[in-house]
Write an enzyme that holds these catalytic residues in place. Structure first.
Site, short mmCIF file in Angstrom:
data_model
loop_
_atom_site.label_atom_id
_atom_site.label_comp_id
_atom_site.label_asym_id
_atom_site.label_seq_id
_atom_site.Cartn_x
_atom_site.Cartn_y
_atom_site.Cartn_z
CD GLU A 1 -2.89 -1.25 2.29
OE1 GLU A 1 -4.09 -1.39 2.07
OE2 GLU A 1 -2.40 -1.23 3.45
C1 ACM Z 1 -1.95 -5.46 3.95
O1 ACM Z 1 -3.00 -5.96 4.36
N1 ACM Z 1 -1.90 -4.18 3.62
C2 ACM Z 1 -0.74 -6.25 3.81
#
Ligand code: ACM
Length: 535
Positions: free
Chosen positions: A341
């Site tokens: 992310e």
């Molecule tokens: C995640 O759940 N961002 C690894």
């Protein structure tokens, strides 16, 4: 992407948890005592399912005369496993169960050369004794977990119980399918104490899980002391989701977790999530920010808004220092660098960052693990990618990971709509999130790691891991309610041969765990999919 559901006010949540605990307590207190088992549990009523089970012959019975035997030549680790076993059996049986090198019969733990592998064992049960044989102490420890499950659930209680303490006759030969069988605990969104982490380690050990990944940093909190950058922990660790006091592990605390985990044959995998998920670090040191200005601490639950400053030299001094100090605390092989992310980092910067940071992990003697977005850069030789996509993840993203796997990158599978333990079971689950879907027990169990990711060679799969993100979790009973009963299913996917896989048989073995959790004081979700004993 992890998104947040509407926030239940903290007090309501706390009261809800208390009610849950109270309800669980009332249940075990109010229920009629289970009828005395005339027959011992069948030899195959074990989670994770053993590789091979040959029932036969008369049972063994633990009595006041039973001893726990080790060979005279047994080293410290074997004696420690024997003491651990006796420590479990003594309170509920009320027997002395002395450790001894003398005599015959009893419960014997022995090391021997054999084709057990580093974690496998053989358990033989006959009227004259139970013998657990392995070629390494880890195998003896796993054999002890199996023996616990072959005894009545009341063996797990802390006060003297009536017994009898009988183990079915026969032989179990067992070893794991995968070397990596993990669980992750997010100690950043909410901080959990050393004692809470130890409690979870004990629960992981019951099911032969051997890796504990600690998510030590995120936007909301930095949880590990770093001497060269002290404000990371003292300031960056000073809050958590919802604005509570947070906390961090001193180096002594962290060493104590590592030490304790090692006694349960669990390896710690520390994660510093980078280059995104770094607000706590950026808030602690203005100079880490591209504009030289520290943002405020963050106590919400959004993701993807923070990034280390990829083009500033100080960023790599910082990462080098952090990795050096963390590697020095870590006897385990792996260091997890996150990489998920990174929505506020350009793709080019992400690649640049990973190209510079992965060699630092190697410089300090560790192997890289990253979330699977790492495969969008160039994974270092030997790196593992942790896949957290969904059934519905796009084919291109899956193929990027599969291509890396064909190219030598190992995979740890954590599909979010199967094994993210923070996903709600149903829409009515009082804790957890639901961005990856609702994940009941059967859905969590019913998939095959070996064939899960199209185009990835089965040989690339190193194992599975069940992450538990803590945006909504504040206490051990919250952790347990989300982990149980799904965690044992993930453990079985990691340990048991594919040929043993089957929901109909599994749910019966799983149901038999419920009374054990009651005896151990583990809070759990009484899924209607599981035929819990009613006695
Ligand atoms: C995640 O759940 N961002 C690894």
């Amino acid at each position: 992407m992890r998104r947040h559901h509407s926030t239940t006010p903290r007090l309501t949540r706390v009261l809800g948890s208390l009610l849950l605990v109270a309800a669980a307590g009332a249940f075990s207190v109010g229920a009629a005592p289970a009828p005395r088992a005339a027959e011992p549990a069948p030899l195959d009523r074990v989670v994770p399912a053993p590789a091979s089970v040959e029932p036969g012959g008369a049972p063994y019975r633990i009595t006041a005369a039973t001893r726990v035997r080790v060979d005279g030549a047994a080293g410290f680790s074997v004696r420690r496993v024997a003491a651990y076993l006796a420590g479990i059996l003594r309170p509920s049986t009320g027997y002395r169960l002395p450790l001894t090198e003398q005599g015959e019969g009893g419960i014997r733990l022995r090391l021997a050369k054999g084709s057990f592998g580093p974690e496998g064992y053989r358990l033989n049960s006959a009227p004259d004794g139970v013998t657990i044989t392995a070629s390494a102490p880890a195998g003896l420890f796993h054999g002890v977990q199996t023996l616990r499950q072959l005894l009545p659930a009341a063996v797990e209680r802390g006060t003297v119980q009536p017994g009898p303490w009988t183990v079915a006759g026969g032989t179990i030969e067992d070893h794991p399918r995968y070397a990596y069988r993990g669980a992750m605990l997010d100690v950043s969104r909410h901080f959990f104490t050393v004692g809470q982490v130890k409690r979870y380690i004990d629960q992981l050990a019951l099911y032969k899980i051997n890796e504990l990944h600690l998510h030590l940093s995120d936007d909301q909190g930095w949880r590990i002391a770093v001497d060269s950058w002290p404000r990371l922990a003292s300031y960056g660790g000073s809050t958590e989701v919802g604005g509570g006091a947070g906390g961090h592990y001193t180096k002594a605390d962290y060493r104590e977790i590592v030490r304790y985990a090692a006694t349960r044959y669990v390896e710690l995998v520390p994660e510093i999530d980078m280059p995104g998920h770094t607000n706590a670090a950026l808030a602690s040191y203005a100079r880490l920010n591209c504009d030289g200005t520290a943002p405020p601490l963050y106590t919400g639950t959004q993701v993807g808004f923070s990034s280390l400053c990829v083009n500033k030299p100080v960023t790599y001094d910082f990462v080098d220092d952090v990795i050096r100090e963390l590697a020095a605390l870590t006897p385990g092989r792996y260091l997890h660098i996150g990489g998920d992310e990174a929505h506020s980092t350009s793709h080019a910067d992400y690649v640049t960052f990973m190209d510079r940071v992965q060699p630092l992990v190697a410089k300090y003697g560790k192997t890289v693990i990253g979330w699977h977005q790492l495969t969008g850069a160039t994974p270092a030789k030997g790196a593992l990618a942790q896949y957290w996509g969904l059934d519905g993840t796009g084919a291109a993203e899956k193929e990027q990971v599969a291509a890396a796997a064909r190219n030598g990158t190992g995979l740890v599978l954590s599909p979010a709509d199967r094994v993210y333990l923070d996903m709600k079971y149903t829409k009515d689950t009082p804790l957890g999130l639901s961005w990856a879907g609702l994940v009941e027990v059967k859905r969590s169990y019913d998939w095959d790691p070996g064939t899960y990711l199209p185009g990835a060679p089965a040989s690339a799969v190193r194992g599975v891991e069940a992450p538990l993100w803590s945006e909504t979790l504040t206490r051990s009973s919250d952790i347990e309610y989300m982990a149980f009963p799904r965690l044992p299913g993930v453990a079985e996917l990691g340990w048991s041969p594919a040929a043993t896989h089957g929901w109909d048989a599994y749910k019966v073995r799983l149901a038999a765990q419920g009374p054990r959790w009651d005896a151990l004081g583990i809070t759990y979700y009484r899924s209607p999919q599981v035929p819990w004993p009613t006695g």
